[in-house]
Design a protein around this motif. Structure first.
Motif, short mmCIF file in Angstrom:
data_model
loop_
_atom_site.label_atom_id
_atom_site.label_comp_id
_atom_site.label_asym_id
_atom_site.label_seq_id
_atom_site.Cartn_x
_atom_site.Cartn_y
_atom_site.Cartn_z
N GLU A 482 40.22 37.40 39.44
CA GLU A 482 39.48 38.14 38.48
C GLU A 482 38.39 39.10 39.26
OE1 GLU A 482 39.66 35.92 34.38
OE2 GLU A 482 38.24 35.14 35.72
N HIS A 483 38.07 40.24 38.80
CA HIS A 483 37.26 41.18 39.51
C HIS A 483 36.02 40.92 39.45
CE1 HIS A 483 36.88 45.02 41.50
NE2 HIS A 483 38.27 45.23 41.28
N ARG A 484 35.76 39.77 38.90
CA ARG A 484 34.18 39.29 39.07
C ARG A 484 33.83 38.78 40.40
NH1 ARG A 484 33.08 35.34 34.56
NH2 ARG A 484 35.46 35.12 34.56
N TYR A 485 34.78 38.35 41.25
CA TYR A 485 34.54 37.72 42.37
C TYR A 485 33.74 38.62 43.24
CZ TYR A 485 36.95 33.25 42.05
OH TYR A 485 37.18 32.12 41.67
N PRO A 486 33.45 38.48 44.34
CA PRO A 486 32.68 39.54 45.35
C PRO A 486 34.02 40.10 46.06
CG PRO A 486 31.29 37.52 45.29
CD PRO A 486 32.60 37.25 44.53
N LYS A 487 33.65 41.24 46.52
CA LYS A 487 34.67 42.01 47.46
C LYS A 487 34.94 41.33 48.42
CE LYS A 487 37.67 45.34 47.95
NZ LYS A 487 37.77 45.82 49.44
N GLN A 488 34.08 40.47 49.01
CA GLN A 488 34.07 39.67 50.55
C GLN A 488 34.96 38.62 50.09
OE1 GLN A 488 32.73 40.85 53.14
NE2 GLN A 488 34.21 39.32 54.25
N VAL A 489 35.15 38.04 49.17
CA VAL A 489 35.89 36.74 48.92
C VAL A 489 37.23 37.52 49.04
CG1 VAL A 489 36.76 35.41 47.16
CG2 VAL A 489 34.44 35.68 47.33
N TYR A 490 37.53 38.67 48.34
CA TYR A 490 38.92 39.25 48.41
C TYR A 490 39.37 39.54 49.93
CZ TYR A 490 42.57 42.74 47.40
OH TYR A 490 43.68 43.63 47.45
N ASN A 491 38.36 40.29 50.53
CA ASN A 491 38.77 40.53 51.98
C ASN A 491 39.03 39.44 52.72
OD1 ASN A 491 38.26 43.32 51.26
ND2 ASN A 491 36.16 43.21 51.89
N ASP A 492 38.28 38.26 52.69
CA ASP A 492 38.51 37.16 53.51
C ASP A 492 39.66 36.55 53.14
OD1 ASP A 492 35.88 37.11 54.61
OD2 ASP A 492 34.97 35.79 53.34
N LEU A 493 40.03 36.38 52.01
CA LEU A 493 41.36 35.68 51.63
C LEU A 493 42.56 36.75 52.29
CD1 LEU A 493 40.54 34.70 47.95
CD2 LEU A 493 41.21 33.10 49.92
#
Length: 543
Positions: A482-493
């Motif tokens: 869900e787009h409420r996660y910080p972008k850094q979480v997306y990038n890390d994964l």
């Protein structure tokens, strides 16, 4: 007694309800207000949901219950899920040169619906063991009134109908029942279902058995046969619900309870037990490490799930062996921080359902899931009864040797799995969600947030979620955030190898979850939360 206004979260002293539609929560709250117990309230909730949330569940579907009098040791499961008709086997389709059971139409209407019988079995238990005092007809009254007089259509129903009309509108009876005047009703339009109302009245006056034998059953079977189904009156009349012992596994300071096969309750328990082994490594519930570990655990667990879960009357496997500490330790050793494992060859476990939970003034709790399987089931309305039939049978396999191969009288694999959490042998929480393969993942997210990270029930349910798996038409499993996660979480994964995709902030893809339980350690008040992603509500009663 005073009833609390329906909302997404509430506390109360005399019992509480969480449901994915606010009208169903109101129905359960009214039963509690009248002195009814948790089972009686749950029947009112479930029957109302079958009317006001027809794209997710209905009289033509199935249900699974987890029932507790407050003592976790005496908790019981109830399987209200029907088997394939006696004229069905894998050869039925293979001999007709059909390689896969159709998702829609009469050919997919091949299992008996168990939901009504489940209400009846639970009602008998309530009368005999919990001294329930409300009449059977009283508990179905709200459902009947909403069907007869109409109710405001939810935005979710309109959106779902709009999406699936192209594949459903030609199914027998569908357009007449769900598209008045040939149009998709707009949200909040008042929509009656008079044929369904007449069916509910018949069941209310003559008992749950009238759904399975006699005039009503004959009409439904006649309508199904005309659409291509091979179900018979004998299939209906011979159906029986089944009591089952829950599976259990240690978690945190207590234990988690869920249902055995043919449900995927085992998978939900394994994921939580494995996360419990890694919990000290998670800084917070927003972190990429928490999501990564959950996904890698899910891969391992789903690989086992798809090998061992089937109707236990046809495939006898000791599921408790997979919950032993030594076995779980071996799986945990396979999980590596910030490194992904290959995805197993997963079956596509889709499905849309409703979860609801009730706690009454004495602390008795009920956790229930009802379903048609896919949205609007097979799309066939059985005769002029208003009953939309499930398509749960397409969860069977036609492959020789497959654990879930279609056989006469066999129940398919079910994604449905209601859950409870207990400490010191007392049930503290009832919880669950819709969402097929997402159910074990979301259960893990909300229970970890409530019991490990210390969030309120409302925060645990509303916080952003992830989903690992395939959806229809996709060749590979992916991870959605869900787009409420910080972008850094997306990038890390993504940097660790996950195939990540954003979904909206509050996405239906993540399912509709809910929780009910005690609000504090002194157990003087109850709390409940429903999902902001749903049309749901909670209703509490004060004493």
């Amino acid at each position: 007694m005073t009833v609390i206004t329906p909302q997404k979260y509430a506390q109360a002293t005399g019992g509480i309800v969480s449901a994915p539609h606010f009208l169903a929560a109101e129905a359960g709250g009214e039963v509690l207000r009248r002195g009814g117990n948790a089972i009686e309230a749950a029947i009112a909730v479930g029957s109302t949901l079958a009317v006001v949330y027809p794209h997710m569940n209905g009289l033509g579907g199935d249900a699974f219950w987890l029932i507790s009098d407050g003592n976790s040791e005496s908790a019981m499961g109830l399987a209200a899920a029907g088997p394939a008709g006696h004229k069905y086997s894998a050869h039925t389709f293979c001999d007709a040169h059909i390689q896969e059971i159709p998702f829609r139409g009469g050919r997919s209407a091949l299992t008996v619906p168990g939901i009504v019988a489940g209400w009846g079995t639970a009602y008998d238990y309530s009368r005999n063991s919990w001294h329930g005092s409300l009449s059977w007809g009283d508990l179905l009254e709200t459902a009947y009134e909403h069907a007869l007089r109409g109710f405001p259509i939810s935005p979710n129903q309109t959106a779902t109908l709009t999406h699936y009309v192209p594949v459903l509108y030609k199914q027998p009876g569908f357009s007449h029942a769900f598209m008045p005047n040939g149009e998709i009703p707009k949200p909040d339009a008042v929509w009656p279902q008079k044929a369904l109302g007449r069916t509910i009245k018949e069941i209310a006056e003559n008992g749950p058995e009238s759904f399975y034998q006699g005039y009503l059953a004959e009409k439904m079977i006649k309508g199904l046969r005309a659409s291509g189904s091979l179900l018979t009156e004998k299939d209906m009349s011979s159906f029986r619900t089944e009591w089952m012992q829950p599976l259990r596994v240690p978690f945190g300071h207590g234990e988690v309870l869920n249902l055995p096969a043919p449900t995927q309750g085992l998978a939900s328990l394994m994921i939580l037990a494995l996360l419990d082994r890694f919990k000290t490594s998670f800084e917070d519930h927003w972190g990429a490490d928490f999501i990564h570990c959950s996904v890698e655990i899910t891969k391992q667990v789903f690989g086992w799930r798809d090998q061992v879960i089937a109707d236990p009357h046809y495939h006898d496997f000791d599921l408790s062996a997979l919950l032993k500490a030594s076995f779980l330790d071996d799986i945990a050793a396979l999980i590596e921080p910030r490194h992904i494992q290959p995805s197993p060859a997963l079956d596509t476990g889709a499905g849309d359902t409703v979860w609801f939970g009730v706690a009454d003034a004495t602390g008795r709790m009920v956790s229930v899931i009802q379903s048609l399987y896919h949205e609007f089931g097979c799309g066939v309305v059985a005769g002029d009864t208003g009953v939309l039939w499930n398509n749960r049978g397409c969860a069977f396999s036609l492959t020789p040797g497959h654990i879930n191969i279609l056989e006469p009288g066999k129940r398919p694999f079910h994604t449905l799995n209601p859950a409870m959490y207990a400490e010191n042998k007392r049930v503290q929480l009832a919880y669950g969600t819709m969402g097929g393969d997402g159910q074990p993942q979301t259960q893990a997210a909300i229970l970890m947030r409530a019991k490990h990270f210390g969030l309120s029930l409302a925060e645990a349910v509303a916080s952003p979620r992830w989903l690992y798996g395939r959806t229809w038409g996709e060749r590979n499993a992916g991870l959605r955030l869900e787009h409420r996660y910080p972008k850094q979480v997306y990038n890390d994964l993504q940097s660790w190898g996950h195939m990540v995709a954003w979904v909206p902030d509050y996405s239906d893809v993540m399912g509709h979850a809910g929780m009910v339980g005690f609000a504090n350690a002194e157990k003087s008040t109850f709390a409940a939360a429903t999902d902001p992603r749903s049309d749901g509500g909670v209703m509490g009663v004060d004493i």
